[in-house]
Design a protein around this motif. Structure first.
Motif, PDB file in Angstrom:
ATOM      1  N   THR A   1     -26.933  17.192  -6.408  1.00  0.00           N
ATOM      2  CA  THR A   1     -26.396  18.230  -5.516  1.00  0.00           C
ATOM      3  C   THR A   1     -24.909  18.425  -5.784  1.00  0.00           C
ATOM      4  O   THR A   1     -24.414  19.556  -5.849  1.00  0.00           O
ATOM      5  CB  THR A   1     -26.652  17.833  -4.046  1.00  0.00           C
TER       6      THR A   1
ATOM      7  N   GLY B   1     -23.622  21.933  -4.545  1.00  0.00           N
ATOM      8  CA  GLY B   1     -24.246  22.145  -3.242  1.00  0.00           C
ATOM      9  C   GLY B   1     -23.674  21.297  -2.132  1.00  0.00           C
ATOM     10  O   GLY B   1     -22.872  20.391  -2.374  1.00  0.00           O
ATOM     11  N   LEU B   2     -24.063  21.585  -0.924  1.00  0.00           N
ATOM     12  CA  LEU B   2     -23.736  20.836   0.294  1.00  0.00           C
ATOM     13  C   LEU B   2     -22.220  20.684   0.486  1.00  0.00           C
ATOM     14  O   LEU B   2     -21.763  19.808   1.230  1.00  0.00           O
ATOM     15  CB  LEU B   2     -24.413  19.451   0.273  1.00  0.00           C
ATOM     16  N   GLY B   3     -21.449  21.513  -0.178  1.00  0.00           N
ATOM     17  CA  GLY B   3     -19.982  21.447  -0.052  1.00  0.00           C
ATOM     18  C   GLY B   3     -19.426  20.106  -0.490  1.00  0.00           C
ATOM     19  O   GLY B   3     -18.343  19.702  -0.051  1.00  0.00           O
TER      20      GLY B   3
ATOM     21  N   THR C   1     -21.990  33.129   5.264  1.00  0.00           N
ATOM     22  CA  THR C   1     -20.581  32.730   5.389  1.00  0.00           C
ATOM     23  C   THR C   1     -20.147  32.855   6.855  1.00  0.00           C
ATOM     24  O   THR C   1     -19.493  31.954   7.407  1.00  0.00           O
ATOM     25  CB  THR C   1     -19.690  33.615   4.480  1.00  0.00           C
TER      26      THR C   1
ATOM     27  N   TYR D   1     -29.762  23.951   6.257  1.00  0.00           N
ATOM     28  CA  TYR D   1     -30.459  24.889   5.374  1.00  0.00           C
ATOM     29  C   TYR D   1     -31.824  24.285   5.055  1.00  0.00           C
ATOM     30  O   TYR D   1     -31.918  23.200   4.458  1.00  0.00           O
ATOM     31  CB  TYR D   1     -29.686  25.127   4.077  1.00  0.00           C
TER      32      TYR D   1
ATOM     33  N   TRP E   1     -30.270  24.297  -5.614  1.00  0.00           N
ATOM     34  CA  TRP E   1     -30.466  24.797  -4.256  1.00  0.00           C
ATOM     35  C   TRP E   1     -30.221  26.296  -4.221  1.00  0.00           C
ATOM     36  O   TRP E   1     -29.398  26.804  -4.981  1.00  0.00           O
ATOM     37  CB  TRP E   1     -29.515  24.096  -3.263  1.00  0.00           C
TER      38      TRP E   1
ATOM     39  N   HIS F   1     -28.587  27.559  -2.134  1.00  0.00           N
ATOM     40  CA  HIS F   1     -27.202  27.732  -1.672  1.00  0.00           C
ATOM     41  C   HIS F   1     -26.178  27.225  -2.686  1.00  0.00           C
ATOM     42  O   HIS F   1     -24.975  27.317  -2.446  1.00  0.00           O
ATOM     43  CB  HIS F   1     -26.994  27.010  -0.327  1.00  0.00           C
ATOM     44  N   SER F   2     -26.652  26.695  -3.837  1.00  0.00           N
ATOM     45  CA  SER F   2     -25.731  26.051  -4.786  1.00  0.00           C
ATOM     46  C   SER F   2     -24.559  26.943  -5.171  1.00  0.00           C
ATOM     47  O   SER F   2     -23.450  26.465  -5.367  1.00  0.00           O
ATOM     48  CB  SER F   2     -26.450  25.674  -6.084  1.00  0.00           C
TER      49      SER F   2
ATOM     50  N   VAL G   1     -18.021  27.628  -1.016  1.00  0.00           N
ATOM     51  CA  VAL G   1     -18.102  26.345  -0.319  1.00  0.00           C
ATOM     52  C   VAL G   1     -18.106  26.524   1.201  1.00  0.00           C
ATOM     53  O   VAL G   1     -18.771  25.779   1.932  1.00  0.00           O
ATOM     54  CB  VAL G   1     -16.997  25.379  -0.827  1.00  0.00           C
TER      55      VAL G   1
ATOM     56  N   GLN H   1     -21.549  26.714   2.848  1.00  0.00           N
ATOM     57  CA  GLN H   1     -22.505  25.646   2.565  1.00  0.00           C
ATOM     58  C   GLN H   1     -22.824  24.826   3.818  1.00  0.00           C
ATOM     59  O   GLN H   1     -22.023  24.763   4.750  1.00  0.00           O
ATOM     60  CB  GLN H   1     -21.952  24.777   1.448  1.00  0.00           C
TER      61      GLN H   1
END
Ligand SMILES: Cc1ncc(COP(=O)(O)O)c(C=O)c1O
Length: 466
Positions: free
Chosen positions: A137, A142-144, A265, A280, A294, A296-297, A301, A304
């Motif tokens: 990730t 991803g996931l910030g 966002t 998510y 993902w 959302h990748s 940021v 995320q």
């Protein structure tokens, strides 16, 4: 409607599906108009077996009389020996296709060694798969997660997508109470969402058909409008008493809607303002189905999430789910906060490690991108070929695609007719046909699936089913 009446009323572009000259130069593929795999023509022994089994199984599914006995790659074989092209991948599960030889070897070796040991002890695969998920990730953006530094996130393993969401909702409740007190328990979900059938997950699945028979559901759940990015609307929806917001970046069951960057966002910004956990649900769209690890990748940021849930393809069909949580949420989940008997067992996690390793490989990604681009070109023709059926541009991206129909009866009819021509598709929401093939799908298999869809729509057109 009689055929002559149909031809008089057909718009010009639609006629090409029936062999009429077309100025755009497009011609529908009609190679698969004949029924080759009729439903309900199973061998007598299969029919008897189905009859017997249906008196023992709860009848929660409306199944055709087809019994699959084996699979290989993107193909399934039924008890009559008929082969089907599986463009549903067991509902976005068999990323590597059916009966993958390497995966089978991993499964056999691990089963020989150790299948299950409880979470009271450590095993060699759960932590290793968690590390692969966190570091994968991070590498995918991803996931910030920061590009370097400590793990920044942790994993809890479950046995299904529903359980992953159920756990994520519990984590949000715990986080809310810890940071905001007893009243910070509100949960927000969105129209057309599907998060599962357990009480918490069902409460966030605002479909009366699924919810009504089981009410009352869990309290303090609000439903927002998917893709309404209006800041005032979001501010009203997500407030100081909200502990968690759950959303699919690309909806699966609900019709393959895609959340806009602007919407996600604005939603993430509001979650941070009121200190609510943003979840998510990437159970259907995650793990490379959209082309990236993902869905959302590649978001900025600030859009995320704090938590990602996953399941379906993680062990290619062996039951497993997971909740990936950023440190801020992980910090409030201590010993005894959650648990499971099977989740994180060595067999499921060994398979997960193998699948994740394969689907994250750059050459796998290149093949996937190639097939997805090809599929995109093929289905982009459909609204132009069949404007009498298809109401707008196709939905989704990568290998999660939706074809939106004008009439709500049509998606189910297309799925049935495609199956009778040897291709397994799915519906999605009230208006779409969904294409979610194995991630190993080839261009030739995409050609076959779309040729079947074009042939089916040609037949439907001829029969006036519109
Ligand atoms: C987005 C999403 N969330 C949750 C679930 C539920 O997962 P499971 O059926 O593994 O419990 C599904 C299943 O289709 C799904 O698509």
């Amino acid at each position: 409607m009689s055929l002559s009446r149909v031809s008089r009323t057909l718009p010009r572009v639609a006629r090409l599906a029936r062999g009429y000259a077309c100025t755009s130069g497009l011609t529908a593929n009609t190679a698969y108009t004949a029924v080759t795999h009729p439903d309900n023509s199973a061998p007598e022994a299969t029919q008897e077996l189905i009859k017997e089994h249906s008196s023992y199984l709860l009848n929660t599914y409306a199944r055709p009389q087809i019994l699959f006995t084996k699979g290989k790659g993107a193909n399934l074989t039924d008890s009559a020996g008929r082969e089907y092209l599986d463009f549903s991948a067991g509902i976005a599960v068999t990323a590597l296709g059916h009966s993958d030889a390497q995966l089978n070897a991993v499964q056999a070796a691990q089963a020989e060694k150790l299948s299950h040991v409880s979470n009271v002890y450590w095993n060699e695969h759960a932590g290793a798969l968690a590390k692969d998920l966190v570091e994968g990730t991070r590498a995918a953006g991803g996931l910030g997660l920061a590009k370097s530094g400590g793990p920044g996130a942790k994993v809890f393993f479950s046995n299904s997508g529903t359980e992953a969401n159920e756990g994520a909702l519990k984590f949000a409740r715990k986080y809310g109470k810890d940071v905001g007190g007893e009243n910070k328990t509100g949960i927000v979900c969105f129209t057309n969402a599907f998060h599962g059938r357990s009480m918490g997950a069902l409460s966030c699945t605002p479909n009366p058909k699924y919810q009504a028979p089981f009410a009352p559901l869990i309290p303090n759940v609000r439903v927002g409008e998917y893709n309404n990015a209006d800041a005032a609307v979001i501010a009203e929806l997500v407030n100081e008493n909200t502990c968690g917001v759950i959303i699919e970046p690309v909806q699966g069951e609900g019709g393959v809607g895609t959340a806009s960057v602007e919407f996600l966002t604005a939603l993430a910004k509001r979650c941070r303002e009121v200190n609510a956990v943003l979840i998510y649900d990437e159970i259907q769209c995650g793990l490379f189905r959209t082309g990236t690890m993902w869905a959302h990748s590649e978001l900025p940021v600030e859009a995320q999430p704090d938590v990602v849930t996953m399941a379906k393809p993680l062990a290619n069909g062996f039951p497993i789910g997971a909740i990936l949580v950023r440190e801020n949420v992980a910090d409030v989940i201590g010993v005894g906060a959650h648990g499971t008997t099977f989740g994180g067992q060595p067999l499921a996690c060994a398979l997960g490690r193998h699948v994740l390793g394969r689907i994250s490989a750059p050459e796998f990604g290149a093949h996937l991108a190639d097939s997805a681009a090809h599929l995109d070109t093929l289905i982009a023709r459909l609204p132009k070929l069949f404007p009498q059926f298809i109401k707008e541009e196709t939905r989704g991206r990568g290998l999660i695609r939706g074809i939106p129909f004008k009439n709500e009866k049509q998606p189910g009819e297309v799925v049935r007719m495609a199956r009778e021509r040897g291709v397994l598709l799915l519906t999605a929401g009230s208006d779409a046909v969904r294409l979610i093939p194995p991630l190993t799908i080839t261009k030739e298999q995409c050609d076959q699936a779309v040729a079947v869809i074009e042939s089916v729509l040609t037949v439907m057109d001829k029969e006036g089913k519109w």
